[in-house]
Design a protein around this motif. Sequence first.
Motif, mmCIF file in Angstrom:
data_model
loop_
_atom_site.group_PDB
_atom_site.id
_atom_site.type_symbol
_atom_site.label_atom_id
_atom_site.label_comp_id
_atom_site.label_asym_id
_atom_site.label_seq_id
_atom_site.Cartn_x
_atom_site.Cartn_y
_atom_site.Cartn_z
ATOM 1 N N ALA A 113 0.939 -1.185 0.196
ATOM 2 C CA ALA A 113 0.060 0.015 0.060
ATOM 3 C C ALA A 113 0.851 1.371 0.077
ATOM 4 C CB ALA A 113 -1.015 -0.001 1.350
ATOM 5 N N GLY A 114 1.971 1.211 -0.595
ATOM 6 C CA GLY A 114 2.924 2.314 -0.970
ATOM 7 C C GLY A 114 3.966 2.643 0.545
ATOM 8 N N ASP B 273 1.531 2.353 10.138
ATOM 9 C CA ASP B 273 1.019 2.175 8.746
ATOM 10 C C ASP B 273 -0.224 1.330 8.795
ATOM 11 O OD1 ASP B 273 3.080 3.742 7.842
ATOM 12 O OD2 ASP B 273 4.440 1.949 7.795
ATOM 13 N N THR C 117 -3.306 2.974 6.562
ATOM 14 C CA THR C 117 -3.019 3.140 5.171
ATOM 15 C C THR C 117 -3.345 1.769 4.654
ATOM 16 O OG1 THR C 117 -1.517 5.033 5.680
ATOM 17 C CG2 THR C 117 -1.264 3.756 3.727
ATOM 18 N N ILE C 118 -2.730 0.780 5.390
ATOM 19 C CA ILE C 118 -2.785 -0.566 4.767
ATOM 20 C C ILE C 118 -4.147 -1.002 4.928
ATOM 21 C CG2 ILE C 118 -2.155 -2.930 5.340
ATOM 22 C CD1 ILE C 118 0.801 -1.753 6.156
ATOM 23 N N ARG C 119 -5.017 -0.638 5.780
ATOM 24 C CA ARG C 119 -6.206 -1.271 6.076
ATOM 25 C C ARG C 119 -7.074 -0.456 5.004
ATOM 26 N NH1 ARG C 119 -8.468 1.742 10.567
ATOM 27 N NH2 ARG C 119 -8.674 3.188 9.086
ATOM 28 N N ASP C 120 -6.907 0.701 4.798
ATOM 29 C CA ASP C 120 -7.773 1.512 3.838
ATOM 30 C C ASP C 120 -7.399 0.814 2.362
ATOM 31 O OD1 ASP C 120 -8.749 2.779 5.928
ATOM 32 O OD2 ASP C 120 -7.536 4.682 5.292
ATOM 33 N N ALA C 121 -6.104 0.402 2.151
ATOM 34 C CA ALA C 121 -5.778 -0.211 0.596
ATOM 35 C C ALA C 121 -6.344 -1.623 0.730
ATOM 36 C CB ALA C 121 -4.274 -0.216 0.586
ATOM 37 N N LEU C 122 -6.257 -2.307 1.626
ATOM 38 C CA LEU C 122 -6.930 -3.632 1.677
ATOM 39 C C LEU C 122 -8.698 -3.525 1.562
ATOM 40 C CD1 LEU C 122 -4.924 -5.264 4.440
ATOM 41 C CD2 LEU C 122 -4.712 -5.573 2.001
ATOM 42 N N THR C 123 -8.919 -2.747 2.252
ATOM 43 C CA THR C 123 -10.436 -2.333 1.829
ATOM 44 C C THR C 123 -10.934 -2.029 0.600
ATOM 45 O OG1 THR C 123 -10.720 -1.792 4.310
ATOM 46 C CG2 THR C 123 -12.776 -1.160 2.781
ATOM 47 N N SER C 124 -10.101 -1.231 -0.133
ATOM 48 C CA SER C 124 -10.231 -0.847 -1.531
ATOM 49 C C SER C 124 -10.095 -1.942 -2.515
ATOM 50 C CB SER C 124 -9.168 0.371 -1.733
ATOM 51 O OG SER C 124 -9.462 0.514 -3.142
ATOM 52 N N ALA C 125 -9.283 -2.844 -1.973
ATOM 53 C CA ALA C 125 -8.877 -3.956 -2.830
ATOM 54 C C ALA C 125 -9.788 -5.153 -2.610
ATOM 55 C CB ALA C 125 -7.607 -4.417 -2.881
#
Length: 185
Positions: free
Chosen positions: A75-76, A103, A106-114
């Motif tokens: 997630a960057g 982090d 940030t990682i949770r939000d990216a995983l939710t998006s994916a």
Amino acid sequence: MVKIKRAFVGAVLITATLLTGCQKSQTRKENTFAFRKMVQDETTMEQAEALGVVSDCNKASPWGRACRLSDSTLAGVAVVPGVVDFGEDGKFHSLSIEIDPNDYATIRDALTSAYGQPCRKESRHRKLSEEEAVESEDTAWCFQGGILDLRQMTPGDSSRGVLDYFPHKPVPVHATPATYSSETL
């Protein structure tokens, strides 16, 4: 009248069958765990190596063989290079990536998006010592074959979090040492 009833019942049965079949196939496809071009129980270790997703595949694991993820970001953000396990059949089985607790969001939000909305969210009170305790979040996404679990902090360690994917399948019997005692646990 009998022909109309039969035609109606037949149309209802065909429609129900088609809808059920579509739902099952969509659910299966959408709910199969995939990570960086690897699909659980489909992608072989050789395919993952050829795609450049994993490297250093010489380590044994309880499930078969273990490799390192080639990319040390998630997630960057920078992470400790994760470990990917390939089962006895040589196919993608599980993974584990150590993260910095800072982090987590940030990682949770990216995983939710994916992967969509998580199936579980928990806030935990983690005791680090007799004097110190912290609040920590755990979030999980449920898949047909297992659970992706993101923990802000590991129990007893506020300096690291972890992202794990564990399949529902049990660990093979041969992976468990035959002789455990209270001293060797």
